[in-house]
Scaffold this motif. Sequence first.
Motif, PDB file in Angstrom:
ATOM      1  N   ASN A  30      -7.110  -6.882  -6.957  1.00  0.00           N
ATOM      2  CA  ASN A  30      -7.736  -5.579  -6.792  1.00  0.00           C
ATOM      3  C   ASN A  30      -7.206  -4.916  -5.523  1.00  0.00           C
ATOM      4  O   ASN A  30      -6.922  -3.723  -5.507  1.00  0.00           O
ATOM      5  CB  ASN A  30      -9.244  -5.749  -6.717  1.00  0.00           C
ATOM      6  N   ASN A  31      -7.096  -5.714  -4.471  1.00  0.00           N
ATOM      7  CA  ASN A  31      -6.495  -5.213  -3.244  1.00  0.00           C
ATOM      8  C   ASN A  31      -5.953  -6.388  -2.434  1.00  0.00           C
ATOM      9  O   ASN A  31      -6.232  -7.555  -2.733  1.00  0.00           O
ATOM     10  CB  ASN A  31      -7.492  -4.395  -2.405  1.00  0.00           C
ATOM     11  N   ARG A  50      -4.698  -1.071  -1.745  1.00  0.00           N
ATOM     12  CA  ARG A  50      -5.196  -1.278  -3.094  1.00  0.00           C
ATOM     13  C   ARG A  50      -4.031  -1.487  -4.057  1.00  0.00           C
ATOM     14  O   ARG A  50      -2.893  -1.103  -3.776  1.00  0.00           O
ATOM     15  CB  ARG A  50      -6.052  -0.092  -3.520  1.00  0.00           C
ATOM     16  N   SER A  51      -4.342  -2.032  -5.196  1.00  0.00           N
ATOM     17  CA  SER A  51      -3.280  -2.419  -6.129  1.00  0.00           C
ATOM     18  C   SER A  51      -2.505  -1.214  -6.662  1.00  0.00           C
ATOM     19  O   SER A  51      -1.362  -1.366  -7.118  1.00  0.00           O
ATOM     20  CB  SER A  51      -3.877  -3.210  -7.298  1.00  0.00           C
ATOM     21  N   ASN A  52      -3.094  -0.027  -6.593  1.00  0.00           N
ATOM     22  CA  ASN A  52      -2.383   1.162  -7.082  1.00  0.00           C
ATOM     23  C   ASN A  52      -1.653   1.904  -5.955  1.00  0.00           C
ATOM     24  O   ASN A  52      -1.128   2.986  -6.159  1.00  0.00           O
ATOM     25  CB  ASN A  52      -3.347   2.117  -7.784  1.00  0.00           C
ATOM     26  N   GLU A  53      -1.635   1.297  -4.758  1.00  0.00           N
ATOM     27  CA  GLU A  53      -0.908   1.871  -3.634  1.00  0.00           C
ATOM     28  C   GLU A  53       0.357   1.068  -3.376  1.00  0.00           C
ATOM     29  O   GLU A  53       0.400  -0.137  -3.619  1.00  0.00           O
ATOM     30  CB  GLU A  53      -1.786   1.886  -2.370  1.00  0.00           C
ATOM     31  N   ARG A  54       1.354   1.721  -2.832  1.00  0.00           N
ATOM     32  CA  ARG A  54       2.622   1.042  -2.576  1.00  0.00           C
ATOM     33  C   ARG A  54       2.906   0.895  -1.087  1.00  0.00           C
ATOM     34  O   ARG A  54       3.642  -0.017  -0.675  1.00  0.00           O
ATOM     35  CB  ARG A  54       3.772   1.813  -3.241  1.00  0.00           C
ATOM     36  N   THR A  67       3.397  -4.927  -6.667  1.00  0.00           N
ATOM     37  CA  THR A  67       2.612  -5.724  -7.610  1.00  0.00           C
ATOM     38  C   THR A  67       3.491  -6.374  -8.678  1.00  0.00           C
ATOM     39  O   THR A  67       3.107  -7.400  -9.237  1.00  0.00           O
ATOM     40  CB  THR A  67       1.525  -4.874  -8.279  1.00  0.00           C
TER      41      THR A  67
END
Lengths: 111, 112
Positions: A30-31, A50-54, A67
């Motif tokens: 998740n993070n 967070r997992s949707n951030e790079r 990821t």
Amino acid sequence: SQQGEEDPQALSIQEGENATMNCSYKTSINNLQWYRQNSGRGLVHLILIRSNEREKHSGRLRVTLDTSKKSSSLLITASRAADTASYFCATDNFGNEKLTFGTGTRLTIIP
Amino acid sequence: SQTIHQWPATLVQPVGSPLSLECTVEGTSNPNLYWYRQAAGRGLQLLFYSVGIGQISSEVPQNLSASRPQDRQFILSSKKLLLSDSGFYLCAWSSGQFGGYTFGSGTRLTVV
């Protein structure tokens, strides 16, 4: 069990140089978080990505997250003697609020 | 602001003696609470966590137990310490919203 593995285990650099530490993990997250621990003390939260951030920045800290490779890196720019500490990555898996910590990188900044 | 207190800072106990480490949190309500143990030069091992009063989840079967008698109090106990219980024990709390943890200053336990 350890989720994250930091690399290198130990790192010594001259003051003013940049320090890069890497973390690899095994399962979906998740993070991912980075913490610092001074010798004999508790851990201090540095940054969360967070997992949707790079990529994420906080002062002299820059964290990246890939990821697809299940890896993260922590960059400390313009290092200072006070940055000497152990640095841990920790993952927070989906549906699970327990943080799993890696084994840490011991960073020594040489004045 | 939120603060977390953990005591004692150091403890030397003989094998077979009981243990009680206490952790309290101030400035927040219904925190998630955690006990971790760190062996020398190693990472952190999660021992117990709690999402509410009386709710304890154990991660590793061992000689230790945990209790949460009040919302912001987390206690780590043992009836009879073993040499292998030596280590650095850390309490932490989180808001339970997948954010960062705040750690206490730790207890260095040496079982002799």
